[in-house]
Design a protein around this motif. Structure first.
Motif, mmCIF file in Angstrom:
data_model
loop_
_atom_site.group_PDB
_atom_site.id
_atom_site.type_symbol
_atom_site.label_atom_id
_atom_site.label_comp_id
_atom_site.label_asym_id
_atom_site.label_seq_id
_atom_site.Cartn_x
_atom_site.Cartn_y
_atom_site.Cartn_z
ATOM 1 N N UNK A 27 -9.725 5.908 -14.065
ATOM 2 C CA UNK A 27 -8.838 6.531 -13.070
ATOM 3 C C UNK A 27 -7.659 5.640 -12.679
ATOM 4 N N UNK A 28 -7.719 4.367 -13.062
ATOM 5 C CA UNK A 28 -6.640 3.437 -12.667
ATOM 6 C C UNK A 28 -5.628 3.343 -13.799
ATOM 7 N N UNK A 29 -4.585 4.136 -13.710
ATOM 8 C CA UNK A 29 -3.595 4.155 -14.786
ATOM 9 C C UNK A 29 -2.615 2.990 -14.689
ATOM 10 N N UNK A 30 -2.616 2.300 -13.563
ATOM 11 C CA UNK A 30 -1.654 1.198 -13.365
ATOM 12 C C UNK A 30 -2.369 -0.097 -12.994
ATOM 13 N N UNK A 31 -3.590 -0.254 -13.472
ATOM 14 C CA UNK A 31 -4.341 -1.466 -13.171
ATOM 15 C C UNK A 31 -4.978 -1.406 -11.783
ATOM 16 N N UNK A 32 -5.662 -2.492 -11.431
ATOM 17 C CA UNK A 32 -6.346 -2.540 -10.129
ATOM 18 C C UNK A 32 -5.921 -3.793 -9.374
ATOM 19 N N UNK A 91 -1.640 6.662 -6.990
ATOM 20 C CA UNK A 91 -2.357 5.919 -8.023
ATOM 21 C C UNK A 91 -3.612 5.250 -7.448
ATOM 22 N N UNK A 92 -4.645 5.146 -8.293
ATOM 23 C CA UNK A 92 -5.889 4.508 -7.863
ATOM 24 C C UNK A 92 -5.771 3.019 -8.208
ATOM 25 N N UNK A 93 -5.603 2.177 -7.204
ATOM 26 C CA UNK A 93 -5.226 0.778 -7.435
ATOM 27 C C UNK A 93 -6.317 -0.221 -7.084
ATOM 28 N N UNK A 94 -7.442 0.275 -6.581
ATOM 29 C CA UNK A 94 -8.492 -0.639 -6.122
ATOM 30 C C UNK A 94 -9.494 -0.935 -7.245
ATOM 31 N N UNK A 129 -11.226 3.891 3.371
ATOM 32 C CA UNK A 129 -10.607 4.701 2.314
ATOM 33 C C UNK A 129 -9.911 3.837 1.277
ATOM 34 N N UNK A 130 -10.281 4.017 0.011
ATOM 35 C CA UNK A 130 -9.644 3.217 -1.046
ATOM 36 C C UNK A 130 -8.243 3.732 -1.360
ATOM 37 N N UNK A 131 -7.945 4.983 -0.941
ATOM 38 C CA UNK A 131 -6.620 5.549 -1.209
ATOM 39 C C UNK A 131 -5.667 5.258 -0.058
#
Ligand code: FES
Length: 266
Positions: A75-80, A65-68, A90-92
């Motif tokens: 692209x952030x399906x679960x918030x940041x 998941x993209x969390x940043x 790297x943000x991932x």
């Protein structure tokens, strides 16, 4: 005192090995594949770009998941919950630590890595160059025993990948749609779950620490299913490596505008 085949109690044979077949083919080819994957994954996670195709709703598994707070909109399906990340980091990183940790501590990849990179040993009946053997009982190799915990993380990430796959059924004109990317994401999902469920730690989680399977019929069923998959764990490990790379490369190409996603409908 020398250990292994050099130990005084062993027959002393002047040849390095008596094998005459191409025993080096497996460690060489596997090492080349693993090295390619390591280089690709490293380059990709530092790219911090082209991981989300906004029109098609494709998110690459490498950044999911993209969390940043640095993630591109949508692209952030679960918030940041994580802060912005400087472009050179790297943000991932969370995804990378879990997935690299899961693969890096996997029993199959350990065998592959020991054979290909450490020649310990390179193949059966081929002596290893090391004089001492301490197994995985000391730092740093003892950390490989954390595999079970990486399995728990990978299981959660697998569920997140299912969610991403559902979102990939997004029509370009709204509603439901399907493109070649959706198919690629689905194939990768099946392979990833084949790899995750066939894990040795998974087999122990569902069927370990039991005295009588007869008293736990449901767990016996799970264990039988996982055991069947487990026999093919090495194949799942290698195939899923390629499907992850291919899925990521396809989504990167669509996201960057290098290719247009082939639409099956809408
Ligand atoms: Fe390979 Fe667990 S043993 S993923």
């Amino acid at each position: 005192m020398k250990a292994g085949v050099g130990a005084p109690t062993r027959a002393q044979i002047p040849e390095r090995t008596l094998r005459t077949d191409r025993w080096w083919a497996y460690p060489l080819s596997t090492g080349a594949i693993l090295a390619f994957f390591i280089v690709y994954a490293t380059a990709r996670i530092f790219m911090n770009n082209y991981y989300w195709a906004p029109e098609e709703h494709y998110l690459t598994p490498v950044y999911s998941p993209c969390l940043s707070a640095s993630c591109v909109p949508g692209s952030s399906h679960f918030g940041t919950p994580l802060p912005e990340v400087p472009p050179f980091l790297p943000m991932a990183v969370v995804t990378f630590v879990i997935l690299a940790g899961f693969r890096g501590t996997c029993y199959y990849y350990r065998k592959a890595g020991y054979r290909s990179f450490f020649l310990a040993p390179a193949a059966c009946a081929v002596p290893e160059p090391h004089r001492k053997y301490t197994g995985e009982s000391r730092f740093p190799l003892i950390l490989l025993n954390a595999h079970r915990y990486f399995f728990y993380g990978a299981f959660i990430f697998g569920l997140i990948n299912v969610y991403d796959a559902v979102l990939a059924f997004h029509g370009k004109d709204g509603g439901i749609g399907m493109g070649l990317g959706t198919v690629i994401i689905l194939i990768n999902l099946v392979m990833l779950w084949g790899y995750t469920l066939s894990c040795h730690a998974c087999r122990h989680v569902v069927g370990g620490r039991l005295k009588h399977f007869s008293k736990h019929p449901l767990r016996y069923r799970y264990w039988t299913f996982v055991s069947r998959l487990n026999a093919r764990h090495g194949q799942f490990a290698m195939i899923s490596l390629f499907t992850v790379i291919f899925t990521d490369a396809y989504i990167m190409a669509v996201s960057a505008g290098w290719i247009t996603d082939l639409r099956i409908f809408n």
